[in-house]
Design an enzyme around this catalytic site. Sequence first.
Site, PDB file in Angstrom:
ATOM      1  N   CYS A  52     -67.377 109.634-101.487  1.00  0.00           N
ATOM      2  CA  CYS A  52     -67.624 109.276-102.895  1.00  0.00           C
ATOM      3  C   CYS A  52     -66.326 109.391-103.693  1.00  0.00           C
ATOM      4  CB  CYS A  52     -68.709 110.190-103.477  1.00  0.00           C
ATOM      5  SG  CYS A  52     -69.342 109.588-105.049  1.00  0.00           S
TER       6      CYS A  52
ATOM      7  N   ASN B 279     -62.620 107.018-104.770  1.00  0.00           N
ATOM      8  CA  ASN B 279     -62.333 105.857-105.631  1.00  0.00           C
ATOM      9  C   ASN B 279     -63.295 104.707-105.373  1.00  0.00           C
ATOM     10  OD1 ASN B 279     -59.915 106.804-106.947  1.00  0.00           O
ATOM     11  ND2 ASN B 279     -58.953 106.687-104.936  1.00  0.00           N
TER      12      ASN B 279
ATOM     13  N   GLY C 233     -66.064 104.684-102.954  1.00  0.00           N
ATOM     14  CA  GLY C 233     -67.456 105.096-102.736  1.00  0.00           C
ATOM     15  C   GLY C 233     -68.214 105.281-104.036  1.00  0.00           C
ATOM     16  N   SER C 234     -67.572 105.907-105.033  1.00  0.00           N
ATOM     17  CA  SER C 234     -68.278 106.167-106.294  1.00  0.00           C
ATOM     18  C   SER C 234     -68.647 104.847-106.979  1.00  0.00           C
ATOM     19  CB  SER C 234     -67.415 107.032-107.223  1.00  0.00           C
ATOM     20  OG  SER C 234     -66.185 106.379-107.471  1.00  0.00           O
TER      21      SER C 234
ATOM     22  N   GLU D 264     -53.584 105.467-100.629  1.00  0.00           N
ATOM     23  CA  GLU D 264     -54.400 106.164 -99.643  1.00  0.00           C
ATOM     24  C   GLU D 264     -54.375 107.663 -99.949  1.00  0.00           C
ATOM     25  OE1 GLU D 264     -56.219 104.478 -97.144  1.00  0.00           O
ATOM     26  OE2 GLU D 264     -55.577 102.948 -98.534  1.00  0.00           O
TER      27      GLU D 264
ATOM     28  N   LYS E  96     -53.519  96.514 -91.557  1.00  0.00           N
ATOM     29  CA  LYS E  96     -54.129  95.271 -92.059  1.00  0.00           C
ATOM     30  C   LYS E  96     -53.575  94.073 -91.297  1.00  0.00           C
ATOM     31  CE  LYS E  96     -54.852  97.230 -96.650  1.00  0.00           C
ATOM     32  NZ  LYS E  96     -54.204  97.526 -97.933  1.00  0.00           N
TER      33      LYS E  96
ATOM     34  N   GLY F 234     -57.918  99.444-105.554  1.00  0.00           N
ATOM     35  CA  GLY F 234     -58.638  99.955-106.723  1.00  0.00           C
ATOM     36  C   GLY F 234     -60.125 100.047-106.414  1.00  0.00           C
TER      37      GLY F 234
END
Length: 445
Positions: A21, A23, A25-26, A198, A213, A315
């Site tokens: 939870c 940046n 997850g929330s 990160e 990536k 973000g």
Amino acid sequence: MMNAPHTTEPQPTLRVALLGCGNVGSQVARILLEDADNLAARIGARLELTGIAVRSVDAPREAELPRELFTTDAESLVEGADIVIELMGGIEPARTLILRAIDHGASVVSGNKALLAQDGPTLYERADAAHVQLSYEAAVAGAIPILRPIRDSLSGDRITRVLGIVNGTTNYILDQMDTTGAQFADALADAQRLGYAEADPTADIEGYDAASKAAILASLSFHTRFALENVHCQGITSVTAEDIASAKDAGYVIKLLAIAELLKDEAGDDGVSVRVHPTLLPRDHPLAAVRGAFNAVFVEAENAGELMFYGQGAGGTPTASAVLGDVVSAARRMVLGGPGRTETTTGHVPALSIDMVNTSYYIGLDVADQPGVLAKIAHLFAEHGVSIETMRQTIHPAKDGGEASAELRIVTHRAAESSLAATVKHIQDLDVINAVTSVLRVEGI
Ligand SMILES: NC(=O)C1=CN([C@@H]2O[C@H](COP(=O)(O)OP(=O)(O)OC[C@H]3O[C@@H](n4cnc5c(N)ncnc54)[C@H](O)[C@@H]3O)[C@@H](O)[C@H]2O)C=CC1
Ligand SMILES: N[C@@H](CC=O)C(=O)O
Ligand code: NA
């Protein structure tokens, strides 16, 4: 226009477990709760957020989320879920929890590029065997839809090159240093505060995040598995304020680029070079206009030609958009039946060493201001078969009894990476060279 007919039939419910939870997850939790009716209408089933696994239930959080959703028992949460969203980051326990979710028949959505680049195949194979979906659009270039276009929309084409800015933190830092003259450390602190970096920002600034990536992009683009170890990786920690100023003066901007391209090896067979490194771009190049934490990816395919994908690469809220897209897609599959494929591995193209790449270089030199210096340098370039595109010279007159020196900025035409590296090595040994101040690759010329 007629409204869609309302149905009074009860909708099935899909249980969604969220792991982490922070940046991202929330924001995912917020959207799942706030937008529940819209999501249900699009899916044909309601998504019930059954719990959020966290390290501490009582830790202070910015997002207002019902306290009863929090649990420290991630294992039990996963076992009771239809869809598991992994946004904890790191390798363990994320890997074990994802495998547990798959073994219990849940589809998984993750943004964890570090884990996927390190051990993706284990997870993909387990998901395929269990006939569940494993999706990870958020793992590359945040909000930008790039993996699904490559995997699905371009699956009837042959991709030849993928090139882009795929790390928001480093783009933010380089942009701040270029436009406001900010210090590296201050720009990094801002990127952390804004939720781009990160948990350990070393992954961003040393290029590992972009390399993960790049490995994912290359694997999907070339239908062959590429791991982190196949990626030539150089971050931005050695890029100095002087490099940026001097590149700017010469009409360039420095960007951290991820490049995966189909090349020929020495025997003339196909191979793929995957690399991440700071690169000079002409200031009128489209990627030079990618500012802040934005990302942009060019894809070149034989039939489609050039495509460009642009948007917020980092973000919490933008990344949550990509996560929700995967959740809706997985949920729809559950309602309609049949899992989709995570990857195809029919390509079998080998990873090539960086030596096989053809590139241009920008070389900054501090040299003695003497007759014959330019000739010596030009001779070395010619000897290695490297052609010079431009050479600019600034004279620094002698001061305080010292000797006059000259600053040379050389941009080469494309040449074999190995020839360029050998040229630079031999230039360093010339007695007229005071210092090699910059050695950076150039694209877009
Ligand atoms: N922040 C971003 O812009 C983007 C992040 N991602 C990826 O999304 C994932 C999450 O990123 P962020 O939200 O930025 O990270 P974060 O560090 O803000 O959040 C991770 C959360 O997971 C929790 N967590 C970690 N280990 C745990 C454990 N063992 N048990 C319970 N909770 C645990 C942490 O306490 C933290 O609250 C990472 O894999 C990241 O690479 C992907 C794209 C963009
Ligand atoms: N740390 C990453 C987050 C998104 O993937 C970045 O800065 O791009
Ligand atoms: Na994405």
